[in-house]
Write a protein that holds these residues in place. Structure first.
Motif, PDB file in Angstrom:
ATOM      1  N   SER A 260      -3.001   2.244  32.057  1.00 44.31           N
ATOM      2  CA  SER A 260      -2.637   1.180  32.998  1.00 44.31           C
ATOM      3  C   SER A 260      -1.496   0.338  32.448  1.00 44.31           C
ATOM      4  N   ASP A 261      -1.535   0.096  31.133  1.00 42.44           N
ATOM      5  CA  ASP A 261      -0.493  -0.730  30.513  1.00 42.44           C
ATOM      6  C   ASP A 261       0.883  -0.067  30.582  1.00 42.44           C
ATOM      7  N   THR A 263       1.843   2.650  32.533  1.00 37.19           N
ATOM      8  CA  THR A 263       2.278   3.184  33.832  1.00 37.19           C
ATOM      9  C   THR A 263       2.288   2.121  34.932  1.00 37.19           C
ATOM     10  N   GLY A 264       1.533   1.048  34.734  1.00 34.41           N
ATOM     11  CA  GLY A 264       1.423   0.030  35.779  1.00 34.41           C
ATOM     12  C   GLY A 264       0.481   0.435  36.886  1.00 34.41           C
ATOM     13  N   VAL A 265      -0.278   1.519  36.673  1.00 33.11           N
ATOM     14  CA  VAL A 265      -1.223   2.036  37.669  1.00 33.11           C
ATOM     15  C   VAL A 265      -2.597   2.160  37.020  1.00 33.11           C
ATOM     16  N   ASP A 266      -3.640   1.760  37.724  1.00 32.47           N
ATOM     17  CA  ASP A 266      -4.995   1.907  37.199  1.00 32.47           C
ATOM     18  C   ASP A 266      -5.349   3.385  37.084  1.00 32.47           C
ATOM     19  N   SER A 279       1.048  11.284  30.717  1.00 28.92           N
ATOM     20  CA  SER A 279       0.721   9.887  30.424  1.00 28.92           C
ATOM     21  C   SER A 279      -0.722   9.717  29.958  1.00 28.92           C
ATOM     22  N   SER A 283      -1.372   8.210  26.406  1.00 28.45           N
ATOM     23  CA  SER A 283      -2.192   6.996  26.318  1.00 28.45           C
ATOM     24  C   SER A 283      -3.349   7.199  25.353  1.00 28.45           C
TER      25      SER A 283
END
Length: 287
Positions: A260-261, A263-266, A279, A283
């Motif tokens: 999330s950090d 990619t900005g997506v949950d 990703s 991650s």
């Protein structure tokens, strides 16, 4: 890369560097910059044939100590046609080979290019070591290549880290486990890492949900009947060469936060794409 990251045992720093490189290779500019930053030369190339055994890759070299380290960075699936190769376990259902036919044919073509690279740069056995990595389709080809390079140059001269690799070979664990220099990072929720599998219905559903069996790919020559034959006609259990490093539940929680950090997506635990993408693995190791 530090003074001497190429150790016989698994190296977390080299694993993280490898997954970043396996991610960067999907973009020509990114991998050029990445290798340059790491001090490697860079050569972009690709292979292709009538069976869609296609793959793009980068070679590089760097002097580390007394050895010249050759980087072999293999890109994952980049076109619909490459799925023909991904699912081509063998050329005949009555005579299935030990090694996955599509990945094997692709590895042989890349290996031929690698031999030319070594000859052009006057790199010979005894003076060269190899760093091999890739994601997904690239990981499968990297797994086979690392095994063959180990047989030729010795395991102490080959350092392989693969991410989200399908299974590639039908042999005993005694054979695959002896390649202690090959490390395969596996998210258990990543369906691609379970191929080939006998769980046909579950696999079809997941691949369909991921868009792998969508209409465009069906027109490329893939079909669910063919996939059912592929996953059921095993005649043995398929494995990866080397050691599988599986994501634990604790790793998964940390990975989801890091995902999330960056990619900005949950992170969506039900998403085939999220569980398989670069990703996710990046991650995991960053966490």
């Amino acid at each position: 890369m530090g003074p001497d990251p190429f150790l016989t045992k698994r190296n977390d720093s080299l694993a993280l560097l490898s997954v970043g490189t396996a991610d960067a290779v999907y973009n020509r500019d990114d991998i050029t910059d990445f290798l340059k930053t790491c001090g490697f030369t860079n050569k972009r190339d690709s292979v292709t044939d009538e069976n869609s055994d296609d793959l793009s890759f980068n070679f590089g070299k760097k002097k580390i100590g007394k050895k010249t380290v050759v980087a072999v960075i293999l890109q994952g699936t980049a076109s619909n046609d490459e799925w023909k190769s991904n699912l081509r376990l063998g050329d005949s259902l009555l005579d299935l080979p030990t090694v996955h036919a599509g990945f094997n044919a692709t590895e042989k073509a890349v290996h031929k290019k690698l031999n030319t690279f070594l000859k052009t740069n006057k790199l010979k056995k005894g003076s060269v070591a190899f760093w091999v990595t890739g994601h997904s389709r690239g990981a499968a080809v990297a797994n086979i290549m690392a095994k063959r390079l180990s047989d030729t140059y010795g395991k102490s001269n080959v350092y392989a880290y693969t991410f989200a690799s399908p299974k590639v070979v039908k042999v005993s664990t005694k054979t695959t486990n002896k390649y202690s220099n090959i490390f395969n990072y596996v998210n258990p929720d990543d369906v691609v890492t379970r191929i080939p599998t006998k769980d046909t219905k579950s696999l079809e559903d997941e691949l369909d949900r991921a868009g792998i069996l969508n209409e465009e790919k069906l027109k490329s020559g893939l079909n669910k009947i063919g996939l059912s034959i592929f996953v059921n006609f095993e005649l043995g259990t398929y494995r990866r060469f080397g050691t599988d490093i599986e994501m634990s539940s604790e790793d998964h929680s940390t990975m989801a936060e890091t995902f999330s950090d960056i990619t900005g997506v949950d992170f969506d635990e039900t998403s085939v794409a999220h569980n398989h993408c670069q990703s996710c693995y990046l991650s995991w190791l960053m966490g």
